[in-house]
Design a protein around this motif. Sequence first.
Motif, PDB file in Angstrom:
ATOM      1  N   ARG A   7      15.311  48.550  58.837  1.00 53.93           N
ATOM      2  CA  ARG A   7      16.752  48.522  58.638  1.00 53.93           C
ATOM      3  C   ARG A   7      17.027  48.404  57.137  1.00 53.93           C
ATOM      4  O   ARG A   7      16.397  47.611  56.440  1.00 53.93           O
ATOM      5  CB  ARG A   7      17.369  47.350  59.392  1.00 53.93           C
ATOM      6  CG  ARG A   7      18.873  47.350  59.450  1.00 53.93           C
ATOM      7  CD  ARG A   7      19.398  46.334  60.434  1.00 53.93           C
ATOM      8  NE  ARG A   7      19.047  46.674  61.806  1.00 53.93           N
ATOM      9  CZ  ARG A   7      19.543  46.029  62.866  1.00 53.93           C
ATOM     10  NH1 ARG A   7      20.398  45.027  62.694  1.00 53.93           N
ATOM     11  NH2 ARG A   7      19.170  46.375  64.087  1.00 53.93           N
ATOM     12  N   GLU A   8      17.988  49.182  56.644  1.00 53.94           N
ATOM     13  CA  GLU A   8      18.295  49.174  55.219  1.00 53.94           C
ATOM     14  C   GLU A   8      19.790  49.005  54.987  1.00 53.94           C
ATOM     15  O   GLU A   8      20.617  49.427  55.802  1.00 53.94           O
ATOM     16  CB  GLU A   8      17.836  50.487  54.558  1.00 53.94           C
ATOM     17  CG  GLU A   8      18.519  51.728  55.076  1.00 53.94           C
ATOM     18  CD  GLU A   8      18.144  52.984  54.310  1.00 53.94           C
ATOM     19  OE1 GLU A   8      17.378  52.890  53.337  1.00 53.94           O
ATOM     20  OE2 GLU A   8      18.631  54.066  54.684  1.00 53.94           O
ATOM     21  N   LEU A   9      20.116  48.372  53.855  1.00 50.67           N
ATOM     22  CA  LEU A   9      21.501  48.176  53.471  1.00 50.67           C
ATOM     23  C   LEU A   9      22.092  49.503  53.010  1.00 50.67           C
ATOM     24  O   LEU A   9      21.518  50.187  52.169  1.00 50.67           O
ATOM     25  CB  LEU A   9      21.602  47.144  52.353  1.00 50.67           C
ATOM     26  CG  LEU A   9      22.990  46.898  51.786  1.00 50.67           C
ATOM     27  CD1 LEU A   9      23.894  46.242  52.824  1.00 50.67           C
ATOM     28  CD2 LEU A   9      22.912  46.025  50.538  1.00 50.67           C
ATOM     29  N   VAL A  10      23.252  49.837  53.555  1.00 49.64           N
ATOM     30  CA  VAL A  10      23.968  51.053  53.151  1.00 49.64           C
ATOM     31  C   VAL A  10      25.034  50.710  52.109  1.00 49.64           C
ATOM     32  O   VAL A  10      25.116  51.322  51.050  1.00 49.64           O
ATOM     33  CB  VAL A  10      24.618  51.738  54.360  1.00 49.64           C
ATOM     34  CG1 VAL A  10      25.451  52.934  53.919  1.00 49.64           C
ATOM     35  CG2 VAL A  10      23.561  52.147  55.381  1.00 49.64           C
ATOM     36  N   ALA A  11      25.863  49.704  52.444  1.00 45.38           N
ATOM     37  CA  ALA A  11      26.943  49.314  51.543  1.00 45.38           C
ATOM     38  C   ALA A  11      27.392  47.907  51.906  1.00 45.38           C
ATOM     39  O   ALA A  11      27.293  47.492  53.067  1.00 45.38           O
ATOM     40  CB  ALA A  11      28.117  50.281  51.637  1.00 45.38           C
ATOM     41  N   ILE A  12      27.903  47.185  50.904  1.00 47.06           N
ATOM     42  CA  ILE A  12      28.384  45.832  51.118  1.00 47.06           C
ATOM     43  C   ILE A  12      29.652  45.637  50.300  1.00 47.06           C
ATOM     44  O   ILE A  12      29.792  46.211  49.208  1.00 47.06           O
ATOM     45  CB  ILE A  12      27.297  44.804  50.743  1.00 47.06           C
ATOM     46  CG1 ILE A  12      27.719  43.388  51.120  1.00 47.06           C
ATOM     47  CG2 ILE A  12      26.922  44.913  49.279  1.00 47.06           C
ATOM     48  CD1 ILE A  12      26.574  42.377  51.057  1.00 47.06           C
ATOM     49  N   ILE A  13      30.588  44.853  50.843  1.00 46.59           N
ATOM     50  CA  ILE A  13      31.853  44.615  50.161  1.00 46.59           C
ATOM     51  C   ILE A  13      32.208  43.138  50.257  1.00 46.59           C
ATOM     52  O   ILE A  13      32.067  42.521  51.319  1.00 46.59           O
ATOM     53  CB  ILE A  13      32.972  45.508  50.756  1.00 46.59           C
ATOM     54  CG1 ILE A  13      34.256  45.379  49.930  1.00 46.59           C
ATOM     55  CG2 ILE A  13      33.203  45.232  52.233  1.00 46.59           C
ATOM     56  CD1 ILE A  13      35.298  46.438  50.276  1.00 46.59           C
ATOM     57  N   THR A  14      32.653  42.581  49.135  1.00 44.60           N
ATOM     58  CA  THR A  14      33.041  41.171  49.121  1.00 44.60           C
ATOM     59  C   THR A  14      34.462  41.010  49.655  1.00 44.60           C
ATOM     60  O   THR A  14      35.181  41.994  49.854  1.00 44.60           O
ATOM     61  CB  THR A  14      32.982  40.614  47.699  1.00 44.60           C
ATOM     62  OG1 THR A  14      34.017  41.248  46.917  1.00 44.60           O
ATOM     63  CG2 THR A  14      31.630  40.861  47.052  1.00 44.60           C
ATOM     64  N   SER A  15      34.874  39.762  49.854  1.00 45.32           N
ATOM     65  CA  SER A  15      36.231  39.508  50.330  1.00 45.32           C
ATOM     66  C   SER A  15      37.265  39.968  49.307  1.00 45.32           C
ATOM     67  O   SER A  15      38.398  40.307  49.664  1.00 45.32           O
ATOM     68  CB  SER A  15      36.421  38.019  50.639  1.00 45.32           C
ATOM     69  OG  SER A  15      36.129  37.240  49.483  1.00 45.32           O
ATOM     70  N   GLY A  16      36.865  40.035  48.043  1.00 43.32           N
ATOM     71  CA  GLY A  16      37.766  40.496  46.989  1.00 43.32           C
ATOM     72  C   GLY A  16      37.783  41.995  46.790  1.00 43.32           C
ATOM     73  O   GLY A  16      38.564  42.512  45.990  1.00 43.32           O
ATOM     74  N   GLY A  17      36.906  42.689  47.511  1.00 43.66           N
ATOM     75  CA  GLY A  17      36.916  44.143  47.453  1.00 43.66           C
ATOM     76  C   GLY A  17      35.865  44.784  46.572  1.00 43.66           C
ATOM     77  O   GLY A  17      35.829  46.014  46.437  1.00 43.66           O
ATOM     78  N   SER A  18      34.990  44.005  45.970  1.00 45.01           N
ATOM     79  CA  SER A  18      33.913  44.585  45.159  1.00 45.01           C
ATOM     80  C   SER A  18      32.845  45.166  46.077  1.00 45.01           C
ATOM     81  O   SER A  18      32.418  44.505  47.031  1.00 45.01           O
ATOM     82  CB  SER A  18      33.295  43.520  44.255  1.00 45.01           C
ATOM     83  OG  SER A  18      34.242  43.055  43.323  1.00 45.01           O
ATOM     84  N   ALA A  19      32.411  46.384  45.779  1.00 47.06           N
ATOM     85  CA  ALA A  19      31.479  47.087  46.662  1.00 47.06           C
ATOM     86  C   ALA A  19      30.208  47.481  45.923  1.00 47.06           C
ATOM     87  O   ALA A  19      30.209  47.684  44.704  1.00 47.06           O
ATOM     88  CB  ALA A  19      32.138  48.329  47.250  1.00 47.06           C
ATOM     89  N   ARG A  20      29.147  47.584  46.705  1.00 52.47           N
ATOM     90  CA  ARG A  20      27.850  48.032  46.178  1.00 52.47           C
ATOM     91  C   ARG A  20      27.225  48.951  47.205  1.00 52.47           C
ATOM     92  O   ARG A  20      27.375  48.718  48.416  1.00 52.47           O
ATOM     93  CB  ARG A  20      26.980  46.823  45.904  1.00 52.47           C
ATOM     94  CG  ARG A  20      25.592  47.104  45.392  1.00 52.47           C
ATOM     95  CD  ARG A  20      24.968  45.813  44.794  1.00 52.47           C
ATOM     96  NE  ARG A  20      24.984  44.693  45.711  1.00 52.47           N
ATOM     97  CZ  ARG A  20      24.028  44.406  46.571  1.00 52.47           C
ATOM     98  NH1 ARG A  20      22.970  45.194  46.662  1.00 52.47           N
ATOM     99  NH2 ARG A  20      24.115  43.339  47.350  1.00 52.47           N
TER     100      ARG A  20
END
Length: 123
Positions: free
Chosen positions: A45-58
């Motif tokens: 399993r791999e990370l595709v995308a992540i977003i913080t509660s403030g809206g910052s994404a990676r």
Amino acid sequence: QVQLVESGGGLVQAGGSLRLSCTASGRIYTINDMAWYRQAPGKQRELVAIITSGGSARYADSVKGRFTISRDNAKNTVYLQMNSVKPGDTAGYYCNADLSYYTGVVRSTTRLWGQGTQVTVSS
């Protein structure tokens, strides 16, 4: 009981688009990071995308410029807009959330997984 429910998966042709949704339900206090992972047969399993509660994404390098993660905090929902999809994007997609919730008067913190939604990209 808190849970994550995904929707929006399916079969799409290469070059097409798909939008995944994931909604958290239950007696939720706060939701911190929300993320999408994927797992293809025989692979980790791999990370595709992540977003913080403030809206910052990676994003994973493999999806940068093609996928967009967003969230609606009022609806406890995270989205993954998938554009210009490729056969290599074929996988089960899983929502993940770091959240706090109530059971009675007790507040707990956990990291939840959804049940997954299948995305298949045909060439």
